[in-house]
Design a protein around this motif. Structure first.
Motif, short mmCIF file in Angstrom:
data_model
loop_
_atom_site.label_atom_id
_atom_site.label_comp_id
_atom_site.label_asym_id
_atom_site.label_seq_id
_atom_site.Cartn_x
_atom_site.Cartn_y
_atom_site.Cartn_z
N PHE A 35 16.16 -20.05 -5.38
CA PHE A 35 14.75 -20.38 -5.33
C PHE A 35 14.31 -20.47 -3.87
N GLY A 36 13.01 -20.29 -3.65
CA GLY A 36 12.51 -20.38 -2.29
C GLY A 36 12.40 -19.02 -1.62
N PRO A 37 12.75 -18.93 -0.32
CA PRO A 37 12.57 -17.69 0.45
C PRO A 37 13.19 -16.45 -0.19
N PRO A 38 14.38 -16.50 -0.79
CA PRO A 38 14.93 -15.26 -1.37
C PRO A 38 14.05 -14.62 -2.44
N MET A 39 13.25 -15.45 -3.13
CA MET A 39 12.36 -14.90 -4.15
C MET A 39 11.00 -14.50 -3.58
N LYS A 40 10.75 -14.89 -2.34
CA LYS A 40 9.44 -14.64 -1.75
C LYS A 40 9.45 -13.55 -0.68
N ASN A 41 10.63 -12.97 -0.42
CA ASN A 41 10.67 -11.95 0.63
C ASN A 41 10.06 -10.64 0.13
N ASP A 42 9.80 -9.75 1.05
CA ASP A 42 9.08 -8.51 0.71
C ASP A 42 9.85 -7.65 -0.28
N ASP A 43 11.17 -7.59 -0.13
CA ASP A 43 11.96 -6.74 -1.02
C ASP A 43 11.84 -7.18 -2.47
N TYR A 44 11.97 -8.49 -2.71
CA TYR A 44 11.88 -8.93 -4.10
C TYR A 44 10.44 -8.92 -4.60
N CYS A 45 9.50 -9.25 -3.74
CA CYS A 45 8.10 -9.24 -4.17
C CYS A 45 7.60 -7.83 -4.49
N ALA A 46 8.30 -6.82 -4.00
CA ALA A 46 7.99 -5.45 -4.40
C ALA A 46 8.37 -5.22 -5.86
N ILE A 47 9.33 -6.01 -6.34
CA ILE A 47 9.74 -5.94 -7.74
C ILE A 47 8.85 -6.83 -8.59
N ASN A 48 8.69 -8.07 -8.18
CA ASN A 48 7.80 -9.01 -8.87
C ASN A 48 6.91 -9.70 -7.85
N PRO A 49 5.65 -9.29 -7.73
CA PRO A 49 4.75 -9.89 -6.74
C PRO A 49 4.56 -11.40 -6.90
N MET A 50 4.90 -11.93 -8.08
CA MET A 50 4.80 -13.37 -8.28
C MET A 50 5.90 -14.12 -7.53
N GLY A 51 6.94 -13.40 -7.12
CA GLY A 51 8.04 -14.04 -6.42
C GLY A 51 8.78 -15.04 -7.27
N LYS A 52 9.02 -14.68 -8.53
CA LYS A 52 9.73 -15.57 -9.43
C LYS A 52 10.62 -14.72 -10.34
N VAL A 53 11.53 -15.38 -11.03
CA VAL A 53 12.41 -14.72 -11.98
C VAL A 53 12.10 -15.24 -13.39
N PRO A 54 12.46 -14.44 -14.42
CA PRO A 54 13.24 -13.21 -14.35
C PRO A 54 12.38 -11.97 -14.13
N ALA A 55 13.06 -10.92 -13.70
CA ALA A 55 12.50 -9.58 -13.69
C ALA A 55 13.60 -8.64 -14.15
N LEU A 56 13.20 -7.60 -14.81
CA LEU A 56 14.16 -6.62 -15.32
C LEU A 56 13.78 -5.24 -14.82
N ARG A 57 14.73 -4.58 -14.16
CA ARG A 57 14.53 -3.19 -13.78
C ARG A 57 15.28 -2.30 -14.78
N HIS A 58 14.56 -1.31 -15.31
CA HIS A 58 15.17 -0.34 -16.21
C HIS A 58 14.87 1.04 -15.65
N GLY A 59 15.84 1.60 -14.95
CA GLY A 59 15.58 2.85 -14.26
C GLY A 59 14.54 2.62 -13.19
N SER A 60 13.42 3.32 -13.29
CA SER A 60 12.34 3.16 -12.32
C SER A 60 11.25 2.20 -12.79
N SER A 61 11.43 1.62 -13.97
CA SER A 61 10.43 0.71 -14.54
C SER A 61 10.83 -0.74 -14.33
N VAL A 62 9.85 -1.61 -14.21
CA VAL A 62 10.09 -3.05 -14.05
C VAL A 62 9.29 -3.81 -15.10
N VAL A 63 9.95 -4.78 -15.70
CA VAL A 63 9.28 -5.67 -16.66
C VAL A 63 9.49 -7.10 -16.17
#
Length: 209
Positions: A35-63
């Motif tokens: 929790f904290g900075p690791p969920m708020k950095n640019d790399d993860y926020c590109a996956i989930n802009p909310m900066g929270k988990v969970p997120a699921l990547r399936h190939g090129s898609s994200v849910v």
């Protein structure tokens, strides 16, 4: 490398997504985030802009969002038999999203001591904590599982809220809730998922000591 990657923290709602992944039986990778900075950095926020988990990547898609992940996996991997049959769809979607909306909001607000004034209860959508709890009790009492007579992905989501609610005291312990939760504890996929997340939580605890 698996096509599926779960971004999670073992002390979060990511446990719901992990359980669902174990139910479908497909290989998946896991990225554990603090929790904290690791969920708020640019790399993860590109996956989930909310900066929270969970997120699921399936190939090129994200849910994102645990309920959406459960529904997505059930429909994407129908061989697991966790998507609703035609006669189950109404209950399946109704109660999964009842848990994602009114239940989540009412239990969280109640735990925080945020009770809407009686004359403004319609503004919060769920009405009152008591109404939500009574409605959820009726829902889990109608059938052995939330959509009918068999286990579906909706039980992963609804069942997680019921079990955690009783465990942490945000949901009153009632016989109907306990019976429903007990039925889900027999799922081998749930046992595997919880063991994996408990082990990950212990590893994180040691690493951060």
């Amino acid at each position: 490398m698996a096509e599926l990657t779960l971004y999670t923290n073992p002390m979060s709602r990511g446990r719901i997504a992990r359980w669902m992944l174990e139910e479908i039986g497909e290989p998946y990778d896991v990225e554990i985030l603090d929790f904290g900075p690791p969920m708020k950095n640019d790399d993860y926020c590109a996956i989930n802009p909310m900066g929270k988990v969970p997120a699921l990547r399936h190939g090129s898609s994200v849910v994102t969002e645990a309920a959406a992940i459960c529904a997505y996996l059930a429909e994407t991997f129908p061989q697991a038999g966790l998507a609703p049959r035609p006669d189950e769809r109404a209950n399946y979607y109704r109660w999964m999203f009842f848990a994602a909306g009114p239940v989540e909001a009412a239990l969280t607000n109640h735990a925080l001591g945020l009770e809407p004034p009686a004359d403004r209860s319609t503004m919060v959508g769920y009405g009152s904590f008591e109404t939500v709890v009574d409605t959820l009790e009726k829902a889990v009492s109608r059938h052995p599982y939330i959509a009918g007579d068999r286990f579906t992905a909706a039980d992963v989501y609804v069942g997680s809220h019921v079990s955690w609610g009783m465990q942490f005291g945000t949901l009153p312990t009632r016989p109907a809730f306990a019976a429903y939760s007990d039925r889900l504890r027999d799922r081998e996929a749930q046992k595997r998922a919880f063991q994996l997340d408990d082990a990950a939580a212990e590893s994180m605890k040691k690493a951060n000591a």
